[in-house]
Motif scaffolding. Structure first.
Motif, PDB file in Angstrom:
ATOM      1  N   ARG A  26     -15.025   0.693  -0.167  1.00 36.74           N
ATOM      2  CA  ARG A  26     -15.390   2.037   0.285  1.00 36.74           C
ATOM      3  C   ARG A  26     -14.728   2.339   1.619  1.00 36.74           C
ATOM      4  O   ARG A  26     -14.218   3.447   1.838  1.00 36.74           O
ATOM      5  N   ARG A  27     -14.708   1.335   2.480  1.00 36.46           N
ATOM      6  CA  ARG A  27     -14.055   1.494   3.776  1.00 36.46           C
ATOM      7  C   ARG A  27     -12.583   1.860   3.563  1.00 36.46           C
ATOM      8  O   ARG A  27     -12.028   2.695   4.252  1.00 36.46           O
ATOM      9  N   TRP A  28     -11.963   1.210   2.596  1.00 41.59           N
ATOM     10  CA  TRP A  28     -10.545   1.448   2.320  1.00 41.59           C
ATOM     11  C   TRP A  28     -10.295   2.866   1.829  1.00 41.59           C
ATOM     12  O   TRP A  28      -9.468   3.586   2.369  1.00 41.59           O
ATOM     13  N   ILE A  29     -11.043   3.308   0.806  1.00 42.58           N
ATOM     14  CA  ILE A  29     -10.735   4.633   0.263  1.00 42.58           C
ATOM     15  C   ILE A  29     -11.250   5.748   1.180  1.00 42.58           C
ATOM     16  O   ILE A  29     -10.777   6.864   1.131  1.00 42.58           O
ATOM     17  N   HIS A  30     -12.198   5.404   2.049  1.00 44.36           N
ATOM     18  CA  HIS A  30     -12.726   6.410   2.993  1.00 44.36           C
ATOM     19  C   HIS A  30     -11.637   6.811   3.997  1.00 44.36           C
ATOM     20  O   HIS A  30     -11.418   7.987   4.251  1.00 44.36           O
ATOM     21  N   ASN A  31     -10.962   5.838   4.548  1.00 49.76           N
ATOM     22  CA  ASN A  31      -9.911   6.142   5.509  1.00 49.76           C
ATOM     23  C   ASN A  31      -8.909   4.994   5.563  1.00 49.76           C
ATOM     24  O   ASN A  31      -8.982   4.134   6.441  1.00 49.76           O
ATOM     25  N   PRO A  32      -7.970   4.982   4.612  1.00 52.99           N
ATOM     26  CA  PRO A  32      -7.015   3.864   4.554  1.00 52.99           C
ATOM     27  C   PRO A  32      -6.264   3.681   5.870  1.00 52.99           C
ATOM     28  O   PRO A  32      -5.964   2.553   6.257  1.00 52.99           O
ATOM     29  N   GLU A  33      -6.004   4.787   6.557  1.00 53.45           N
ATOM     30  CA  GLU A  33      -5.213   4.714   7.789  1.00 53.45           C
ATOM     31  C   GLU A  33      -5.917   3.883   8.867  1.00 53.45           C
ATOM     32  O   GLU A  33      -5.269   3.169   9.626  1.00 53.45           O
ATOM     33  N   ALA A  34      -7.248   3.983   8.894  1.00 53.64           N
ATOM     34  CA  ALA A  34      -7.992   3.251   9.912  1.00 53.64           C
ATOM     35  C   ALA A  34      -7.932   1.744   9.645  1.00 53.64           C
ATOM     36  O   ALA A  34      -8.079   0.935  10.545  1.00 53.64           O
ATOM     37  N   VAL A  35      -7.735   1.394   8.371  1.00 57.24           N
ATOM     38  CA  VAL A  35      -7.713  -0.021   7.999  1.00 57.24           C
ATOM     39  C   VAL A  35      -6.308  -0.597   8.137  1.00 57.24           C
ATOM     40  O   VAL A  35      -6.119  -1.707   8.643  1.00 57.24           O
ATOM     41  N   LYS A  36      -5.332   0.179   7.699  1.00 51.36           N
ATOM     42  CA  LYS A  36      -3.967  -0.341   7.607  1.00 51.36           C
ATOM     43  C   LYS A  36      -2.989   0.748   8.046  1.00 51.36           C
ATOM     44  O   LYS A  36      -2.562   1.568   7.229  1.00 51.36           O
ATOM     45  N   PRO A  37      -2.648   0.781   9.313  1.00 51.34           N
ATOM     46  CA  PRO A  37      -1.861   1.895   9.852  1.00 51.34           C
ATOM     47  C   PRO A  37      -0.547   2.114   9.094  1.00 51.34           C
ATOM     48  O   PRO A  37       0.165   1.159   8.794  1.00 51.34           O
TER      49      PRO A  37
END
Ligand code: HEC
Ligand SMILES: [Cu+2]
Length: 419
Positions: free
Chosen positions: A376-387
Motif C-alpha cells: 500500500r505504501r508503494w502504490i500510495h506514493n511510489p516516489e516517496a519510496v523509490k525516487p
C-alpha cells in the motif's frame, strides 16, 4: 627499546598498526570473520555456490601471498631499523657507509620472488576466469537457462524453456527462482542503461549492457534465499535496485513452475488456490513473521520459509474487495504498464509482470517486503519510496493517477490475491 622512526609518532599510531596487522593476519579463512560480521546477506566470504567459492578462494590466494610479502618486507624493514639505528651520540654524526648498487644475487632473488608471487596469483586467476565464464563443458547438458534484463530500477526474469501458449516465455519480476544443485546459465540484457548482476553468495558480478549479450552462470549448492543487487551505477535509485534468488529442491521448483505457468488466480468465492501440487508442497509451512531486513541477519522465520508461506492465499481474503481491485487496475491505467495473464486488459510491459505478484516475498525491485502495508505504501506514493522510479515519472504524474484510501485497499487485496 628506542625505535628511531616510530619514536616520533604517538603510541596510538603504534596501537593502530598492531591492530591492523592482527586484523590482516586473522582475516583469511578463520572463524574470526564472524566477529567482523562478514557473513551478512551479501557476503562474498560466506558463500554457497561453486562460482562464488572460486572467486573467494582466489581472493584468499591473493590475500595470503600479499600477507607473506608483507611479513617478509616488514621483518626486513624492522630488522634494518633496529640493527642499524644510531646507538650513541657518535653514531648520529657518523659518515654514511659507502653507497653501492646492490648485490646481483639479492636482485635476481627479488625479481624471481616477485615473478613467483605473480605466477602463484596468476594461475588460479586464469583458471578462475575460464571456470566462471560459462557452465563447464561437462555440466552444459544439465544447465537451466534464464534471461535476466535490467531496467531502471528493477530486474525482469524470463524462463525460455517454459513457453506459455499465446504469451511467450514465463516471466517474473525481481525474484529469480531456480533449481538448487543445478548450474544456471543466465543471459544478461539491459533495457536502458548499464546495470550489473550480482548475487554475492552465488556469483558475480557481470555487467548488463544495452545491445550486448553478456552471460554469467551460477549454482546454489542447496535450497536457500539469496540477496542480489545491481552493482553498476545506473541512476537515481541504483542503490535500491535489488533482487532475490530463491533456490528450491527440484520437486519444489517444479511445483513452483506449475503454479507460475497458470494464469493469474481468480479469487472468486470458492475458488481454489493456484494448483493442488503447490498447495501440497507449501501447506506445511504455516508460521510466518515479517522479515526484519537489516544488517543483523535475524529473522523470525527463515526467509525461505517466509517465501514459501507467500505461495499460499491468505485465509482472510475478501472476494468483493479483490473484484473491485481488479476493476481499479484497469480504471487507474495500471494495466497499461503491467501484464497480468488472465486479466485481458492488463497487457503492459513497461513495469514488472504481476501475474503472480502476491507470491513474491519482496516488491519494488527487492526494496520492500511484500506485505499489505508495504504494498500500500508503494502504490500510495511510489516516489516517496523509490525516487525517480518510472511508475511515478511516466505513469502517476502524467496520467494524474490518484487513489483514495478505499482504492488502495482494493488494489492491495487484488494484488496480494495473485498467488
Ligand atoms: C507508467 C507505467 C506504470 C503504471 C501506469 C503503473 N506502474 Fe506499477 N510499476 C511500473 C514500473 C516501471 C515498476 C518498477 C518500479 C521499480 O521498482 O523501479 C512498477 C512496479 C510496480 C509494483 C511492484 C512490482 C514488483 O514486483 O516489484 C507494483 C505492485 C505495481 N507497480 C503496481 C501498480 C499499480 C497498482 C498501478 C496502478 C495504480 C501501477 N502499478 C501503475 C510501471 C507502472
Ligand atoms: Cu542498475
Amino acid at each position: 627499546m628506542r625505535w628511531p622512526i616510530l619514536s616520533a609518532k604517538s603510541t596510538a599510531l603504534r596501537a593502530k598498526t598492531a591492530i591492523a596487522l592482527a586484523g590482516a593476519a586473522l582475516l583469511p579463512g578463520c572463524s574470526w570473520i564472524r566477529a567482523f560480521d562478514l557473513n551478512g546477506h551479501q557476503s562474498t566470504i560466506d558463500v554457497e555456490g561453486p562460482v562464488a567459492r572460486t572467486q573467494t578462494n582466489l581472493f584468499y590466494v591473493t590475500c595470503w601471498v600479499t600477507l607473506v610479502l608483507f611479513i617478509i618486507v616488514g621483518a626486513v624493514l624492522a630488522y634494518a631499523m633496529v640493527r642499524f639505528r644510531a646507538k650513541t651520540e657518535a653514531d648520529e654524526h657518523a659518515v654514511p657507509p659507502p653507497q653501492g648498487h646492490g648485490n646481483p644475487l639479492v636482485e635476481v632473488g627479488l625479481i624471481s620472488g616477485a615473478v613467483l608471487a605473480l605466477v602463484i596469483i596468476a594461475v588460479p586467476t586464469v583458471k578462475g576466469i575460464f571456470y566462471t565464464y560459462d557452465v563447464p563443458e561437462v555440466q552444459k547438458g544439465e544447465a537451466y537457462q534464464v534471461t535476466a534484463t535490467g531496467y531502471q530500477w528493477w530486474f525482469k526474469f524470463e524462463y525460455p524453456a517454459e513457453q506459455i501458449a499465446g504469451h511467450g516465455a514465463l516471466t517474473t519480476g525481481n525474484e529469480l527462482v531456480i533449481p538448487a544443485g543445478r548450474p544456471i546459465h543466465i543471459n544478461l540484457r539491459s533495457m536502458d542503461v548499464m546495470h550489473s548482476f550480482w548475487v554475492p553468495k552465488l556469483a558475480g558480478k557481470v555487467d548488463m549492457i544495452p545491445n550486448r549479450a553478456n552471460l554469467l552462470w551460477l549454482e546454489a549448492e542447496h535450497p536457500g534465499y539469496y540477496w542480489g543487487q545491481c552493482a553498476e551505477f545506473c541512476g537515481e535509485s541504483h542503490a535500491v535496485m535489488r533482487f532475490r534468488v530463491i533456490a528450491l529442491a527440484p520437486s519444489e521448483f517444479n511445483a513452483w513452475l506449475n503454479s507460475q505457468m497458470a494464469p493469474a488466480r481468480d479469487a472468486h468465492p470458492g475458488a481454489q488456490p493456484a494448483t493442488a501440487e503447490a498447495t501440497a508442497q507449501f501447506a506445511s509451512v504455516r508460521s510466518f513473521g515479517q522479515n526484519e531486513t537489516g544488517a543483523t541477519g535475524a529473522f523470525e522465520v527463515s526467509p525461505l520459509d517466509a517465501w514459501r508461506r507467500k505461495q499460499l492465499p491468505d485465509s482472510n481474503e475478501d472476494p468483493a474487495l479483490i473484484a473491485r481491485g481488479r476493476e481499479l487496475f484497469s480504471e487507474k491505467t495500471c494495466s497499461t504498464c503491467h501484464t497480468i495473464r488472465g486479466n485481458p486488459s492488463a497487457v503492459g510491459i513497461v513495469g514488472p509482470e504481476l501475474t503472480h505478484v502476491g507470491s513474491r516475498s519482496s516488491i519494488a525491485g527487492g526494496l520492500l517486503d511484500n506485505t499489505p502495508e508495504q504494498l500500500r505504501r508503494w502504490i500510495h506514493n511510489p516516489e516517496a519510496v523509490k525516487p525517480g522510479n518510472k511508475m511515478w515519472v511516466t505513469g502517476y504524474v502524467p496520467n494524474h493517477i490518484t487513489l483514495s484510501a478505499g482504492d488502495e485497499v482494493c488494489l492491495v487485496s487484488y494484488l496480494e490475491s495473485l498467488k
